[in-house]
Design a protein around this motif. Sequence first.
Motif, PDB file in Angstrom:
ATOM      1  N   SER A 156      47.203 -42.581 139.009  1.00  0.00           N
ATOM      2  CA  SER A 156      48.599 -42.872 138.818  1.00  0.00           C
ATOM      3  C   SER A 156      49.379 -41.694 137.929  1.00  0.00           C
ATOM      4  O   SER A 156      50.562 -41.573 137.956  1.00  0.00           O
ATOM      5  CB  SER A 156      49.213 -44.141 138.734  1.00  0.00           C
ATOM      6  N   GLY A 157      48.712 -41.297 137.142  1.00  0.00           N
ATOM      7  CA  GLY A 157      49.349 -40.305 135.942  1.00  0.00           C
ATOM      8  C   GLY A 157      49.926 -41.139 134.931  1.00  0.00           C
ATOM      9  O   GLY A 157      50.354 -40.381 134.022  1.00  0.00           O
ATOM     10  N   GLN A 158      49.792 -42.478 134.704  1.00  0.00           N
ATOM     11  CA  GLN A 158      50.369 -43.277 133.643  1.00  0.00           C
ATOM     12  C   GLN A 158      49.097 -43.407 132.413  1.00  0.00           C
ATOM     13  O   GLN A 158      48.756 -44.422 132.147  1.00  0.00           O
ATOM     14  CB  GLN A 158      50.652 -44.676 134.326  1.00  0.00           C
ATOM     15  N   LEU A 159      49.297 -42.318 131.955  1.00  0.00           N
ATOM     16  CA  LEU A 159      48.141 -42.244 130.886  1.00  0.00           C
ATOM     17  C   LEU A 159      48.780 -42.562 129.346  1.00  0.00           C
ATOM     18  O   LEU A 159      49.859 -42.002 129.031  1.00  0.00           O
ATOM     19  CB  LEU A 159      47.657 -40.781 130.719  1.00  0.00           C
ATOM     20  N   THR A 160      48.156 -43.387 128.659  1.00  0.00           N
ATOM     21  CA  THR A 160      48.489 -43.600 127.220  1.00  0.00           C
ATOM     22  C   THR A 160      48.360 -42.711 126.148  1.00  0.00           C
ATOM     23  O   THR A 160      47.275 -41.680 126.553  1.00  0.00           O
ATOM     24  CB  THR A 160      48.177 -45.039 126.772  1.00  0.00           C
ATOM     25  N   ASP A 161      48.643 -42.730 124.971  1.00  0.00           N
ATOM     26  CA  ASP A 161      48.362 -41.861 123.892  1.00  0.00           C
ATOM     27  C   ASP A 161      46.857 -42.144 123.662  1.00  0.00           C
ATOM     28  O   ASP A 161      46.319 -40.965 123.510  1.00  0.00           O
ATOM     29  CB  ASP A 161      49.125 -41.956 122.762  1.00  0.00           C
ATOM     30  N   GLU A 162      46.385 -43.131 123.686  1.00  0.00           N
ATOM     31  CA  GLU A 162      45.021 -43.619 123.691  1.00  0.00           C
ATOM     32  C   GLU A 162      44.151 -43.055 124.616  1.00  0.00           C
ATOM     33  O   GLU A 162      42.934 -42.362 124.440  1.00  0.00           O
ATOM     34  CB  GLU A 162      44.678 -44.969 123.443  1.00  0.00           C
ATOM     35  N   ASP A 163      44.396 -42.869 126.062  1.00  0.00           N
ATOM     36  CA  ASP A 163      43.805 -42.376 127.069  1.00  0.00           C
ATOM     37  C   ASP A 163      43.661 -40.763 126.850  1.00  0.00           C
ATOM     38  O   ASP A 163      42.501 -40.347 126.982  1.00  0.00           O
ATOM     39  CB  ASP A 163      44.748 -42.542 128.330  1.00  0.00           C
ATOM     40  N   TRP A 164      44.682 -40.293 126.463  1.00  0.00           N
ATOM     41  CA  TRP A 164      44.715 -38.732 126.185  1.00  0.00           C
ATOM     42  C   TRP A 164      43.758 -38.232 124.976  1.00  0.00           C
ATOM     43  O   TRP A 164      43.070 -37.337 125.128  1.00  0.00           O
ATOM     44  CB  TRP A 164      46.336 -38.090 125.733  1.00  0.00           C
ATOM     45  N   THR A 165      43.623 -39.206 123.810  1.00  0.00           N
ATOM     46  CA  THR A 165      42.775 -39.074 122.996  1.00  0.00           C
ATOM     47  C   THR A 165      41.217 -39.197 123.421  1.00  0.00           C
ATOM     48  O   THR A 165      40.565 -38.492 123.181  1.00  0.00           O
ATOM     49  CB  THR A 165      43.030 -40.111 121.760  1.00  0.00           C
ATOM     50  N   ARG A 166      41.047 -40.214 124.260  1.00  0.00           N
ATOM     51  CA  ARG A 166      39.602 -40.306 124.787  1.00  0.00           C
ATOM     52  C   ARG A 166      39.355 -39.376 125.880  1.00  0.00           C
ATOM     53  O   ARG A 166      38.167 -38.640 125.781  1.00  0.00           O
ATOM     54  CB  ARG A 166      39.492 -41.776 125.572  1.00  0.00           C
ATOM     55  N   ILE A 167      40.253 -38.612 126.645  1.00  0.00           N
ATOM     56  CA  ILE A 167      39.920 -37.486 127.309  1.00  0.00           C
ATOM     57  C   ILE A 167      39.572 -36.270 126.555  1.00  0.00           C
ATOM     58  O   ILE A 167      38.717 -35.638 126.959  1.00  0.00           O
ATOM     59  CB  ILE A 167      41.075 -37.464 128.451  1.00  0.00           C
ATOM     60  N   ALA A 168      40.507 -36.009 125.604  1.00  0.00           N
ATOM     61  CA  ALA A 168      40.389 -34.945 124.767  1.00  0.00           C
ATOM     62  C   ALA A 168      38.936 -34.900 124.175  1.00  0.00           C
ATOM     63  O   ALA A 168      38.219 -33.624 123.907  1.00  0.00           O
ATOM     64  CB  ALA A 168      41.178 -34.766 123.714  1.00  0.00           C
ATOM     65  N   ARG A 169      38.337 -35.887 123.795  1.00  0.00           N
ATOM     66  CA  ARG A 169      36.994 -36.110 123.102  1.00  0.00           C
ATOM     67  C   ARG A 169      35.847 -35.647 124.314  1.00  0.00           C
ATOM     68  O   ARG A 169      34.933 -34.983 123.647  1.00  0.00           O
ATOM     69  CB  ARG A 169      36.762 -37.548 122.730  1.00  0.00           C
ATOM     70  N   ARG A 170      36.062 -35.939 125.507  1.00  0.00           N
ATOM     71  CA  ARG A 170      35.029 -35.786 126.368  1.00  0.00           C
ATOM     72  C   ARG A 170      35.245 -34.639 127.174  1.00  0.00           C
ATOM     73  O   ARG A 170      34.134 -34.192 127.817  1.00  0.00           O
ATOM     74  CB  ARG A 170      34.885 -37.135 127.252  1.00  0.00           C
ATOM     75  N   ILE A 171      36.225 -33.986 127.114  1.00  0.00           N
ATOM     76  CA  ILE A 171      36.431 -32.734 128.160  1.00  0.00           C
ATOM     77  C   ILE A 171      35.367 -31.722 127.731  1.00  0.00           C
ATOM     78  O   ILE A 171      34.992 -30.912 128.674  1.00  0.00           O
ATOM     79  CB  ILE A 171      37.858 -32.362 127.786  1.00  0.00           C
ATOM     80  N   PRO A 172      35.186 -31.390 126.298  1.00  0.00           N
ATOM     81  CA  PRO A 172      34.322 -30.349 126.042  1.00  0.00           C
ATOM     82  C   PRO A 172      32.769 -30.375 126.766  1.00  0.00           C
ATOM     83  O   PRO A 172      32.203 -29.412 127.344  1.00  0.00           O
ATOM     84  CB  PRO A 172      34.370 -30.329 124.660  1.00  0.00           C
ATOM     85  N   ASP A 173      32.347 -31.738 126.767  1.00  0.00           N
ATOM     86  CA  ASP A 173      31.091 -31.813 127.084  1.00  0.00           C
ATOM     87  C   ASP A 173      31.116 -31.888 128.593  1.00  0.00           C
ATOM     88  O   ASP A 173      30.075 -31.337 129.407  1.00  0.00           O
ATOM     89  CB  ASP A 173      30.537 -33.322 126.714  1.00  0.00           C
ATOM     90  N   ILE A 174      32.157 -32.305 129.243  1.00  0.00           N
ATOM     91  CA  ILE A 174      32.281 -32.388 130.711  1.00  0.00           C
ATOM     92  C   ILE A 174      32.137 -30.927 131.250  1.00  0.00           C
ATOM     93  O   ILE A 174      31.759 -30.424 132.187  1.00  0.00           O
ATOM     94  CB  ILE A 174      33.376 -33.034 131.357  1.00  0.00           C
ATOM     95  N   SER A 175      33.013 -30.085 130.565  1.00  0.00           N
ATOM     96  CA  SER A 175      33.253 -28.708 130.932  1.00  0.00           C
ATOM     97  C   SER A 175      32.099 -27.978 130.812  1.00  0.00           C
ATOM     98  O   SER A 175      31.631 -26.860 131.425  1.00  0.00           O
ATOM     99  CB  SER A 175      34.430 -28.237 130.053  1.00  0.00           C
ATOM    100  N   ALA A 176      31.159 -28.188 129.602  1.00  0.00           N
ATOM    101  CA  ALA A 176      30.109 -27.403 129.456  1.00  0.00           C
ATOM    102  C   ALA A 176      28.738 -27.815 130.376  1.00  0.00           C
ATOM    103  O   ALA A 176      27.840 -27.174 130.265  1.00  0.00           O
ATOM    104  CB  ALA A 176      29.802 -27.571 128.042  1.00  0.00           C
ATOM    105  N   ALA A 177      29.143 -28.945 131.239  1.00  0.00           N
ATOM    106  CA  ALA A 177      27.858 -29.462 131.698  1.00  0.00           C
ATOM    107  C   ALA A 177      27.453 -28.548 132.846  1.00  0.00           C
ATOM    108  O   ALA A 177      28.451 -27.924 133.678  1.00  0.00           O
ATOM    109  CB  ALA A 177      28.216 -30.906 132.271  1.00  0.00           C
ATOM    110  N   PRO A 178      26.216 -28.475 133.248  1.00  0.00           N
ATOM    111  CA  PRO A 178      25.651 -27.744 134.343  1.00  0.00           C
ATOM    112  C   PRO A 178      25.741 -28.272 135.686  1.00  0.00           C
ATOM    113  O   PRO A 178      24.885 -28.515 136.168  1.00  0.00           O
ATOM    114  CB  PRO A 178      24.389 -27.217 134.044  1.00  0.00           C
ATOM    115  N   LEU A 179      27.191 -28.893 136.177  1.00  0.00           N
ATOM    116  CA  LEU A 179      27.011 -29.585 137.111  1.00  0.00           C
ATOM    117  C   LEU A 179      27.881 -28.729 138.345  1.00  0.00           C
ATOM    118  O   LEU A 179      29.207 -28.384 138.177  1.00  0.00           O
ATOM    119  CB  LEU A 179      27.844 -30.901 137.080  1.00  0.00           C
ATOM    120  N   PHE A 180      27.315 -28.655 139.448  1.00  0.00           N
ATOM    121  CA  PHE A 180      28.021 -27.961 140.488  1.00  0.00           C
ATOM    122  C   PHE A 180      28.357 -28.769 141.546  1.00  0.00           C
ATOM    123  O   PHE A 180      27.525 -29.811 142.141  1.00  0.00           O
ATOM    124  CB  PHE A 180      26.754 -26.919 141.114  1.00  0.00           C
TER     125      PHE A 180
END
Length: 476
Positions: A267-291
């Motif tokens: 829905s796009g209704q993200l809280t500040d805490e949601d954004w914080t959690r996302i920011a923490r995990r984005i680097p690991d997800i981005s670096a994952a060798p997943l096709f």
Amino acid sequence: MNEPQDDVQRALPHDRTAEQSVLGAMLLSPAAIADAVDNLHSAADFYHANHQAIYAAIIEMYGRGEPVDPITLSAELAKTGDLDRVGGAPYLHHLIQQVPTAAHAEHYAGIVSGFAEFSRIAAAGTQITQLGYRAQGDISEVKDQAARILERALLTREDSQGAQIGHHLEQYLDVLEARRNGGDVPGVPTGFTDFDALAGGLHPGQMVIVAARPAMGKSTLALDITRSCSIRHGRPAAFFSLEMSREELLDRALSAEARVALHHLRSGQLTDEDWTRIARRIPDISAAPLFIDDTPGQTLAGIKAKCRRRQQRDGLDLVVIDYLQLLSSGTSRRHENRQQEVSELSRGIKLLAKELEVPVVVVAQLNRGPEQRNDKKPMLADLRESGSLEQDADLVILVHREDAYDRQSPRAGEADLMVVKHRNGPTATITVAGQLHFARFVDMAKTVDSTAVRIPRDLRVVTDHFRSQQAELETP
């Protein structure tokens, strides 16, 4: 000395002198036979047909424990009717005269093997060229055939060297200790402790079916396994989705990894805490060798070709296909019914797992059988078009949630992973927690009682004792 000539229009790469030398050395010394066998694939490594026949006869006699020399070999070839074809007894004596020393048999065999590799590549190129000029048949099937031809040509034999058992015992003790302390599982880890303890993860060559009725979470489980492999353990994986788009898969993966409610992401209704959690995990997800491939109308032939390319470029440890009933064989052959086509798909998927030497997880739909039972529990026979699937699969995991049928169930929030087929081990039902608002399943919370398991002797004591003994033996 007259020698039979091969009738070929264009000679493939070869070295006649090296072929004669390795055969002559084998006739002089049994040790040379052992050296040659370690370096040659088969008689086909020899370019000349008479050399192929001589090598095959030597290996046959050596395997029977018989002495090998020009006299005994002549008798063997005469018995099979090949003596005249190879050039007669004089040519066998000529081979011995050609070899400088039997001590260099391994080197001669290496030369023959090297030219055989070039010949296989050249022959594969000719076959692929003919496929292209023929311009007939389904293009996906032709591509798959060309890939198989090239793969066979590039395949090299990798023989492991033997060693005394004690040489690897220290490393083995470390593996045992790591297993006891919850270390890496032997296969691809699924992320579920009880399942990995039961099956040791997913292993190369396995065809694994994850099946359930709609909305039970079978795709969620398949993505959980993929995340464990690629994001959590950094091992390359390929996820082929015939149902969900890449964006939907990213929503689910991010929800599960960051523990952000899936409906917030959608829905796009993200809280500040949601954004914080996302920011923490984005680097690991981005670096994952997943096709991730969400190409609509995927065919098995197309998936095979893409998997081979991924494996050659970046490596590949896991393949997931979601899901079977939306997959087509990609061939131009007509099938009498869907069951016949599924049987062909099932065999093709199993062959894919063996060829790539990776586990292939296939999501599949169950028929309405569970809904006709009082307990609603699925069975192996509920697999749609199930005959060949049951036969080809190494592991079959059925996903069942009681709260999907009864919202007031005392087991609300629990899910059963029913391992109903396990070719190399026991079957069991593993209970996990369904956190579907985070698009994931997780291990059930457990209370660990330190007195529940008693170990008579700590493995570290055994390891330390072994290492001290090794140190004493190695001290001059």
